[in-house]
Design an enzyme around this catalytic site. Sequence first.
Site, mmCIF file in Angstrom:
data_model
loop_
_atom_site.group_PDB
_atom_site.id
_atom_site.type_symbol
_atom_site.label_atom_id
_atom_site.label_comp_id
_atom_site.label_asym_id
_atom_site.label_seq_id
_atom_site.Cartn_x
_atom_site.Cartn_y
_atom_site.Cartn_z
ATOM 1 N N ASP A 103 0.795 -1.241 0.000
ATOM 2 C CA ASP A 103 0.000 0.000 0.000
ATOM 3 C C ASP A 103 0.827 1.292 0.000
ATOM 4 O OD1 ASP A 103 0.881 0.180 2.694
ATOM 5 O OD2 ASP A 103 -0.937 -0.802 3.441
ATOM 6 N N HIS A 118 7.072 -7.395 -1.452
ATOM 7 C CA HIS A 118 6.030 -7.919 -2.336
ATOM 8 C C HIS A 118 5.597 -6.903 -3.388
ATOM 9 C CE1 HIS A 118 4.883 -10.981 1.059
ATOM 10 N NE2 HIS A 118 5.967 -11.313 0.409
ATOM 11 N N CYS A 129 7.064 -6.190 -22.733
ATOM 12 C CA CYS A 129 8.236 -5.305 -22.883
ATOM 13 C C CYS A 129 8.726 -4.767 -21.530
ATOM 14 C CB CYS A 129 7.949 -4.162 -23.859
ATOM 15 S SG CYS A 129 6.812 -2.918 -23.232
ATOM 16 N N CYS A 146 -0.606 -2.267 -22.873
ATOM 17 C CA CYS A 146 0.644 -1.511 -22.956
ATOM 18 C C CYS A 146 0.583 -0.469 -24.064
ATOM 19 C CB CYS A 146 1.799 -2.479 -23.209
ATOM 20 S SG CYS A 146 3.386 -1.662 -23.393
ATOM 21 N N THR A 187 2.215 -8.862 11.534
ATOM 22 C CA THR A 187 2.315 -9.935 10.538
ATOM 23 C C THR A 187 2.170 -11.290 11.206
ATOM 24 O OG1 THR A 187 3.726 -11.028 8.896
ATOM 25 C CG2 THR A 187 4.874 -9.750 10.604
ATOM 26 N N ASN A 212 1.652 -7.404 18.150
ATOM 27 C CA ASN A 212 0.531 -8.063 17.472
ATOM 28 C C ASN A 212 -0.529 -8.377 18.538
ATOM 29 O OD1 ASN A 212 -1.122 -9.991 16.011
ATOM 30 N ND2 ASN A 212 0.612 -10.290 14.637
ATOM 31 N N GLU A 214 -2.486 -10.707 18.519
ATOM 32 C CA GLU A 214 -2.612 -12.173 18.620
ATOM 33 C C GLU A 214 -1.237 -12.818 18.688
ATOM 34 O OE1 GLU A 214 -5.618 -13.514 18.619
ATOM 35 O OE2 GLU A 214 -6.676 -11.665 18.117
HETATM 36 P P1 OAD Z 1 -1.867 -11.749 7.735
HETATM 37 O O1 OAD Z 1 -3.282 -11.449 7.407
HETATM 38 O O2 OAD Z 1 -1.398 -13.140 7.534
HETATM 39 O O3 OAD Z 1 -1.568 -11.350 9.252
HETATM 40 C C1 OAD Z 1 -1.948 -10.102 9.765
HETATM 41 C C2 OAD Z 1 -1.507 -10.057 11.207
HETATM 42 O O4 OAD Z 1 -1.804 -8.761 11.696
HETATM 43 C C3 OAD Z 1 -2.186 -11.053 12.136
HETATM 44 O O5 OAD Z 1 -1.221 -11.740 12.895
HETATM 45 C C4 OAD Z 1 -3.063 -10.169 13.038
HETATM 46 O O6 OAD Z 1 -3.186 -10.689 14.357
HETATM 47 C C5 OAD Z 1 -2.301 -8.868 13.015
HETATM 48 N N1 OAD Z 1 -3.093 -7.675 13.279
HETATM 49 C C6 OAD Z 1 -4.383 -7.430 13.004
HETATM 50 N N2 OAD Z 1 -4.723 -6.176 13.386
HETATM 51 C C7 OAD Z 1 -3.613 -5.610 13.907
HETATM 52 C C8 OAD Z 1 -3.303 -4.329 14.473
HETATM 53 N N3 OAD Z 1 -4.222 -3.351 14.558
HETATM 54 N N4 OAD Z 1 -2.032 -4.111 14.896
HETATM 55 C C9 OAD Z 1 -1.079 -5.074 14.818
HETATM 56 N N5 OAD Z 1 -1.320 -6.289 14.292
HETATM 57 C C10 OAD Z 1 -2.564 -6.562 13.844
HETATM 58 O O7 OAD Z 1 -0.983 -10.700 6.893
HETATM 59 P P2 OAD Z 1 0.587 -10.751 6.576
HETATM 60 O O8 OAD Z 1 1.344 -11.364 7.671
HETATM 61 O O9 OAD Z 1 0.971 -9.397 6.123
HETATM 62 O O10 OAD Z 1 1.456 -11.830 0.349
HETATM 63 O O11 OAD Z 1 0.604 -11.724 5.321
HETATM 64 C C11 OAD Z 1 1.817 -11.958 4.659
HETATM 65 C C12 OAD Z 1 1.593 -12.102 3.185
HETATM 66 O O12 OAD Z 1 0.566 -13.081 2.945
HETATM 67 C C13 OAD Z 1 1.050 -10.864 2.494
HETATM 68 O O13 OAD Z 1 2.044 -9.930 2.156
HETATM 69 C C14 OAD Z 1 0.416 -11.441 1.266
HETATM 70 C C15 OAD Z 1 -0.289 -12.623 1.849
HETATM 71 O O14 OAD Z 1 -0.482 -13.695 0.959
HETATM 72 C C16 OAD Z 1 1.278 -11.698 -0.967
HETATM 73 O O15 OAD Z 1 0.237 -11.295 -1.454
HETATM 74 C C17 OAD Z 1 2.462 -12.083 -1.787
#
Ligand code: OAD
Length: 247
Positions: A103, A118, A129, A146, A187, A212, A214
């Site tokens: 984002d 990513h 191209c 394109c 994450t 986090n 969780e």
């Molecule tokens: P996830 O959806 O797997 O995890 C999001 C995490 O954020 C979870 O552990 C939640 O508990 C936590 N969370 C939720 N709200 C929050 C808050 N307000 N503050 C802090 N934490 C919070 O997302 P990612 O770990 O980013 O890849 O996923 C990794 C990758 O999987 C993404 O980049 C994407 C996806 O497939 C691609 O698209 C290549």
Amino acid sequence: MDAFSKIAEHIKHDTHVAILTGAGISAESGIPTFRDKDGIWTKMDPNQLASFDVFLRDPVLVSHWYQHRRKVAEEHKPNAGHLALAELEKFCKSVTVVTQNIDRYHQKAGSKNVIELHGNIEENYCIRCKKFQEIPELKDNDVPKCKYCGDLVRPNVVWFGEMLPQDAIRKASETARNCDVFFSVGTSTVVFPAAQFPLDAKNSGAVLIEINPEETMLTPYCHYSVREKSSVALTQLLEILKKKIEK
Ligand code: OAD
């Protein structure tokens, strides 16, 4: 001493800080995560939307889905968590953000050193191209074509089955192995190679901190695990750092 004060003790003017971020840091901006209750992959099958094969098979579906996600990102903005990470740069030697998010909110919040693992949703390039270009607003069954060679134009994001940008991986890996303090923020740490960086940092001697609400796969390996939303936790940490400087 509470956890935030203890964490703040590790951050000094000569500290190198690295931060891995995921969808959770943007959740409070209104951008959905992937694996939470209302997450993107909880509701939709990634194999039907986020691969090159699907894009070739159904470019209308995939292009319009990314247009929708681009609009959502444009309509919302970075939150206090992103802003706190940008401000953290004032309190230590270096701050490198390694993000899985597409984002661009870290850059918009003012972080100077951001590694995108990513890709990002703002850029688009031709599948033939490879030229980067702006794409017009898509209507009905439009697909982006394109302007140089006429082939399909795709978002500059990493899809399932694709290699991550090698330069980003190399820089992120170096950052992890050379930092003093490593934060994993918002994450689930289930996607590799991103999930490896916190462990590499810890194995190289860094203090490992998770923010986090969780528990995650990483939790058992962390020196500190803060069960809090990132905007709240990072703002609180920053307040303590500011007070330390005033003393
Ligand atoms: P996830 O959806 O797997 O995890 C999001 C995490 O954020 C979870 O552990 C939640 O508990 C936590 N969370 C939720 N709200 C929050 C808050 N307000 N503050 C802090 N934490 C919070 O997302 P990612 O770990 O980013 O890849 O996923 C990794 C990758 O999987 C993404 O980049 C994407 C996806 O497939 C691609 O698209 C290549």
